[in-house]
Design a protein around this motif. Structure first.
Motif, PDB file in Angstrom:
ATOM      1  N   HIS A  26       4.461  -1.955  -6.284  1.00  0.00           N
ATOM      2  CA  HIS A  26       3.283  -2.422  -5.553  1.00  0.00           C
ATOM      3  C   HIS A  26       2.162  -1.403  -5.707  1.00  0.00           C
ATOM      4  O   HIS A  26       1.005  -1.756  -5.831  1.00  0.00           O
ATOM      5  CB  HIS A  26       3.630  -2.609  -4.068  1.00  0.00           C
ATOM      6  CG  HIS A  26       4.598  -3.727  -3.853  1.00  0.00           C
ATOM      7  ND1 HIS A  26       4.195  -4.954  -3.423  1.00  0.00           N
ATOM      8  CD2 HIS A  26       5.941  -3.810  -4.046  1.00  0.00           C
ATOM      9  CE1 HIS A  26       5.254  -5.744  -3.323  1.00  0.00           C
ATOM     10  NE2 HIS A  26       6.319  -5.068  -3.693  1.00  0.00           N
ATOM     11  N   PRO A  62      -2.261  -6.703   3.802  1.00  0.00           N
ATOM     12  CA  PRO A  62      -2.907  -5.446   4.189  1.00  0.00           C
ATOM     13  C   PRO A  62      -4.335  -5.639   4.705  1.00  0.00           C
ATOM     14  O   PRO A  62      -5.189  -4.763   4.534  1.00  0.00           O
ATOM     15  CB  PRO A  62      -2.889  -4.640   2.888  1.00  0.00           C
ATOM     16  CG  PRO A  62      -2.961  -5.672   1.815  1.00  0.00           C
ATOM     17  CD  PRO A  62      -2.163  -6.850   2.333  1.00  0.00           C
ATOM     18  N   GLU A 137      -1.281  -7.815  -1.930  1.00  0.00           N
ATOM     19  CA  GLU A 137      -1.806  -6.486  -2.220  1.00  0.00           C
ATOM     20  C   GLU A 137      -2.665  -6.454  -3.485  1.00  0.00           C
ATOM     21  O   GLU A 137      -3.298  -5.437  -3.784  1.00  0.00           O
ATOM     22  CB  GLU A 137      -0.647  -5.496  -2.336  1.00  0.00           C
ATOM     23  CG  GLU A 137       0.072  -5.285  -1.008  1.00  0.00           C
ATOM     24  CD  GLU A 137       1.357  -4.499  -1.133  1.00  0.00           C
ATOM     25  OE1 GLU A 137       1.679  -4.057  -2.256  1.00  0.00           O
ATOM     26  OE2 GLU A 137       2.048  -4.317  -0.113  1.00  0.00           O
TER      27      GLU A 137
END
Length: 311
Positions: A26, A62, A137
Motif C-alpha cells: 500500500h 484515509p 489509498e
C-alpha cells in the motif's frame, strides 16, 4: 503493453502451498523506502476453550466519505465501502475461522488461496479486501494532475510519455470485460530463462507495466508490485455515472489519483526488489562456499587413502 489474465476456475479442494514473500505494498503509510510489509489491522477474540483467533477488521478510507465529492459521491462510498467492502471482510472471517489461514497476514492468505491459479474458496474475499484498501489509498481529495520526480521519469521511459501511459491505462480499464481492475505495477521479477539457475533481472526487466485483471485477481499473484489501481466493477461507479465507465475512468485519472501514494509505493517496490536480489546473491555465495568446503574435504580424504595404500 497491456497484460490480460484469464480468470482461473475456482476449486473447493483445500491445499497447502509454499508462501511467497509478503508484499503489502500500500505504501503510503511507510516513512522510509526500506522493505516493510504491512499487515491488515486485526483484533483478537476469544473462542470456546480459551483459544485466541485473529479477526480482520474493515479499514476505513484515509479521508471522510464525502471528501471526494463531487467526483465520487458520499453515497457511492457508503454503498461501495460500507456494504461491498464490509461484506468481503465479514465473509472472509467466516471462511477462515478455525483454519490454518486464521492467523496469517492478508497477503499470505491471498497467495496461499490463489494456489497457483487453482483458486481456493477464500481467495475472492481476501483479494477483494486488499484490492479495495489499495483502491481507497490510490485516491485523495484534490487529486489528479501529473506525477513528478522518478515516477514521471519511469513512466516516460516505459510508455513514451505520460499521455501515452494515460491512454494505455484508460484502455485497460475500459476494455476489462465485466468485473475487474486495471493496474499500474512495477515488474522487477526475473526472466523465466531455461537452463539457468536464479537468473537475475536486468534493467530491462525492471519496468512499469499496465495490466488488467478479472474479478478479484491482483498483481500480487504474479509477483508484481502494484502501484495504482482503478476498480471497474459496476458498483464502483454506477450511482455516479450509470453505465458511462469511460467517464468514470477519466474523472479518476484527472481528479482523484494520488500520485504521492503511487510515488511512495514505487520507492518501496524498488527497495523490496533490491533487498531480494541481495538476499539471493548472499544465498548463492553461501552455497558456493559450502560446495568448495565439501570439495576440500573430499580431496583431503582421498589424499589420506592414497598415503595408506602406498605404505
Amino acid at each position: 503493453m497491456v497484460v490480460a489474465v484469464a480468470a482461473a476456475a475456482a476449486s473447493s479442494t483445500w491445499l497447502t502451498c509454499a508462501l511467497l514473500p509478503r508484499q503489502g505494498l500500500h505504501g503510503i503509510q511507510q516513512p522510509t523506502p526500506s522493505l516493510q510489509w504491512t499487515n491488515k489491522k486485526r483484533c483478537c477474540t476469544r473462542k470456546a476453550g480459551s483459544t485466541i483467533t485473529a479477526k480482520l477488521e474493515l479499514k476505513p478510507p484515509p479521508y471522510p466519505l464525502n471528501a471526494l465529492e463531487p467526483h465520487m459521491s458520499q453515497e457511492t462510498l457508503e454503498y461501495h465501502w460500507g456494504k461491498h467492502h464490509r461484506g468481503y471482510v465479514d465473509n472472509l472471517n467466516k471462511q477462515i475461522i478455525g483454519t490454518e489461514l486464521d492467523e496469517m497476514p492478508l497477503e499470505d492468505i491471498i497467495i496461499t488461496t490463489y494456489n497457483k491459479g487453482d483458486i481456493l474458496p477464500p481467495f475472492n474475499n481476501a483479494a477483494q479486501i486488499w484490492n479495495h484498501d489499495f483502491f481507497w489509498e490510490s485516491m485523495k481529495p484534490g487529486g489528479g494532475g501529473k506525477p513528478f520526480g522518478e515516477l514521471l521519469q519511469l513512466i516516460e521511459r516505459d510508455f513514451g510519455s505520460f499521455e501515452k501511459f494515460v491512454e494505455e491505462f484508460r484502455s485497460a480499464a475500459s476494455t476489462q470485460f465485466g468485473s475487474g481492475w486495471a493496474w499500474l505495477a512495477y515488474k522487477a521479477n526475473r526472466l523465466d530463462v531455461g537452463n539457468a539457475e536464479n537468473p537475475r533481472p536486468s534493467d530491462e526487466d525492471k519496468k512499469l507495466v499496465v495490466v488488467k485483471s478479472p474479478n478479484a485477481i491482483n498483481p500480487l499473484v504474479w509477483d508484481y508490485s502494484p502501484l495504482l489501481t482503478i476498480d471497474v466493477w459496476e458498483h464502483a461507479y454506477y450511482l455516479d455515472f450509470q453505465i458511462r465507465r469511460p467517464d468514470y475512468i477519466s474523472i479518476f485519472m484527472e481528479k482523484l489519483v494520488s500520485w504521492e501514494a503511487v510515488s511512495s509505493r514505487l520507492e518501496i517496490a524498488k527497495a523490496r526488489a533490491t533487498e531480494r536480489e541481495e538476499e539471493e546473491k548472499r544465498k548463492k555465495e553461501e552455497k558456493e562456499v559450502g560446495n568448495s568446503d565439501n570439495q576440500a574435504v573430499e580431496m583431503f580424504v582421498d589424499s589420506k587413502s592414497d598415503d595408506s595404500e602406498t605404505e
